[in-house]
Design an enzyme around this catalytic site. Structure first.
Site, short mmCIF file in Angstrom:
data_model
loop_
_atom_site.label_atom_id
_atom_site.label_comp_id
_atom_site.label_asym_id
_atom_site.label_seq_id
_atom_site.Cartn_x
_atom_site.Cartn_y
_atom_site.Cartn_z
N ASP A 92 -2.25 -0.66 7.68
CA ASP A 92 -1.60 -1.23 6.32
C ASP A 92 -1.93 -2.75 6.19
OD1 ASP A 92 0.06 0.23 6.84
OD2 ASP A 92 1.59 -0.41 7.37
N ARG B 194 0.88 -1.31 0.06
CA ARG B 194 -0.25 0.16 0.22
C ARG B 194 1.45 0.99 -0.29
NH1 ARG B 194 2.73 2.26 2.94
NH2 ARG B 194 2.51 2.18 5.33
N ASP C 51 -3.25 5.96 12.37
CA ASP C 51 -4.23 5.19 13.01
C ASP C 51 -3.85 4.61 14.29
OD1 ASP C 51 -1.33 3.84 12.53
OD2 ASP C 51 -2.41 2.31 11.52
N GLY D 82 8.98 0.99 3.84
CA GLY D 82 7.70 1.89 3.90
C GLY D 82 6.73 1.46 2.80
N SER E 186 5.52 -3.95 2.84
CA SER E 186 5.70 -5.28 2.00
C SER E 186 5.34 -7.00 3.28
CB SER E 186 7.03 -6.01 1.81
OG SER E 186 8.06 -5.60 2.37
N GLY F 23 11.49 -4.01 2.55
CA GLY F 23 11.95 -2.32 3.75
C GLY F 23 11.23 -2.04 3.15
N GLU G 152 -0.50 10.80 8.46
CA GLU G 152 0.79 9.48 8.87
C GLU G 152 0.20 9.99 10.23
OE1 GLU G 152 1.82 7.31 7.45
OE2 GLU G 152 2.21 8.76 5.56
N HIS G 153 0.62 8.55 10.91
CA HIS G 153 1.23 8.49 12.33
C HIS G 153 -0.76 8.89 13.38
CE1 HIS G 153 5.09 7.53 12.43
NE2 HIS G 153 5.08 7.72 11.24
C1 GLA Z 1 3.86 2.34 9.44
C2 GLA Z 1 2.82 1.60 10.61
C3 GLA Z 1 1.02 1.65 10.16
C4 GLA Z 1 1.12 3.58 10.55
C5 GLA Z 1 2.20 4.56 9.42
C6 GLA Z 1 1.90 5.65 9.58
O1 GLA Z 1 4.00 2.12 8.19
O2 GLA Z 1 2.56 0.22 9.97
O3 GLA Z 1 0.24 1.40 11.12
O4 GLA Z 1 0.90 3.81 11.95
O5 GLA Z 1 3.92 3.12 9.43
O6 GLA Z 1 1.37 6.21 9.47
#
Ligand code: GLA
Length: 395
Positions: free
Chosen positions: A182, A36, A45, A134, A137, A132, A42-43
């Site tokens: 994710d 995804r 969830d 981001g 995976s 790895g 971001e940050h």
């Molecule tokens: C990682 C975590 C997600 C989310 C993002 C930041 O990808 O696996 O759950 O917290 O960082 O948005």
């Protein structure tokens, strides 16, 4: 140059043939789950807020058949050319910290707790999701594993429960205290749609993203700084402690007025973290409105604001990510870039940009050129349409 995404059909053919060659027999099941990219949110969830990810045309794909050799999973990964043997005991063992088999073992353990078992399997796996980078995976591995278990056992669970089970596997077997985003998008993604997830209620809404003139460009900086896990856990802890001080269940419930009223009890670093979460939730909901009315310039500006906040307030960006965003901004709307930001946990990995489809090649060349000259690192760049979530492709 833009990398091509191998199609699901090509990947299907590859693992089917690979399985046959490796095990000298045909596979019975083939399943897939995508990685995804998070467009915005971001940050948020793990603060019970809002996120807007999309499944990408990069997949973990698994071919499997029953095995006659004891009570084991024979799991071959064609990407790394490694084969693991995982014993299906009553309580499935965790491998060493950092071992890739932990994701698989954790998911099998989760289904076992529900009384859902497959018995011994031979497995041949490949992934076009960069490892790895981001782009989740690990979630693609967990969700494809879950999909395989369901296909083999013939028993399915609700997709939200499936995502939560995979998240639990990541917490307890891989030791990463991730949020729900994710696994959720990998399980529930829909072609041509982004997914707005309310991470408190776990309700979700499809947000159509089917304007052919607009594309999503993913730029992998190909750097991954150390301490990612530690920094992530620390951010999570700071947010949870701040929520307690503010007297709210999670930062989802906080607002700027409350934050300022408590300013003398919160140190300046944590203040910045909280402000990011409050504003990022607002940006995410705003972004959904803007996407629905196809106001791409406004969407782009929200992406830039999100990046600045992640860089200055939440402090999870890094020099390489900032360089990409800077070049994107220089290219600007006239050159075809609406907006760009770091995506995912941070400290390396990828940026996500919203661009004009017909400028994609040109933008990619400019970004690659600028980035390579500045950093000496070769990136990988590809575009993606919103893809489907996990699927059983053969059974
Ligand atoms: C990682 C975590 C997600 C989310 C993002 C930041 O990808 O696996 O759950 O917290 O960082 O948005």
């Amino acid at each position: 140059m833009l990398e091509k995404n191998p199609s699901l059909k090509e990947l299907f053919g590859f693992v089917k043939a690979g399985f046959t060659e490796f095990y000298k027999s045909e596979p019975q099941w083939i399943v897939s789950a995508p990685g995804r990219v998070n467009v915005i949110g971001e940050h948020t969830d793990y603060n019970e807020g809002f996120v807007l990810p999309m499944a990408i045309e990069r997949y973990t794909i698994i071919a499997a058949n029953r095995s006659k050799k004891g009570n084991f999973l024979n799991w071959h990964c064609a990407k790394t050319n490694r084969t693991a043997k995982i014993e299906l005991t009553k309580s499935i063992k965790k491998g060493e910290h950092g071992n890739w088999t932990n994701y698989i073992a954790g998911v099998f353990a989760g289904y076992q707790e529900l009384g859902i078992e497959t018995g011994a399997l031979d497995v041949f796996m490949y992934s076009s999701v960069p490892i790895g980078g981001g782009l989740s995976s690990s979630a693609a591995l967990e969700v494809s594993t879950a999909t395989l278990i369901e296909a083999v056992s013939g028993k399915t669970i609700d997709k939200v429960k499936k995502a939560l089970l995979c998240q639990k596997a990541e917490h307890s077997y891989a030791g990463m205290p991730c949020g729900i985003m994710d696994q959720f998008i990998s399980a529930l993604g829909k072609k041509d749609n982004l997914l707005l997830i309310d991470c408190r209620t776990q309700k979700y809404e499809l947000v159509p993203m089917n304007d052919d003139a607009v594309s999503v460009l993913i730029f992998n900086t190909n750097v991954k700084h150390k301490l990612v896990g530690g920094e992530y856990a620390q951010r999570r802890k700071q947010c949870e402690e701040a929520a307690k001080i503010l007297g709210v269940r999670a930062l989802r419930d906080a607002n700027v007025k409350q934050l300022n009223e408590h300013q003398n009890r919160i140190d300046s670093t944590v203040y910045k973290r909280v402000l990011h979460v409050i504003e990022e939730n607002e940006r995410t909901l705003k972004c959904v409105e803007m996407i629905k009315s196809r106001k791409w310039v406004d969407v782009g500006n929200l992406l830039y604001s999100s990046h600045n906040s992640l860089k200055n307030m939440f402090e999870v960006s890094c020099e390489e990510l900032d360089i990409v965003v800077e070049f994107a901004q220089q290219i600007g709307v006239d050159g075809g870039v609406y907006g760009c930001r770091m995506t995912g946990g941070g400290f390396g990995g990828c940026t996500v940009a919203l661009i004009k489809t017909n400028s994609a090649q040109d933008i990619a060349s400019k970004l690659i050129d600028g980035y390579t000259k500045r950093t000496g690192i070769e990136p990988s760049v590809f575009a993606s349409r919103p893809a489907n979530g996990a699927e059983v492709l053969m059974q």
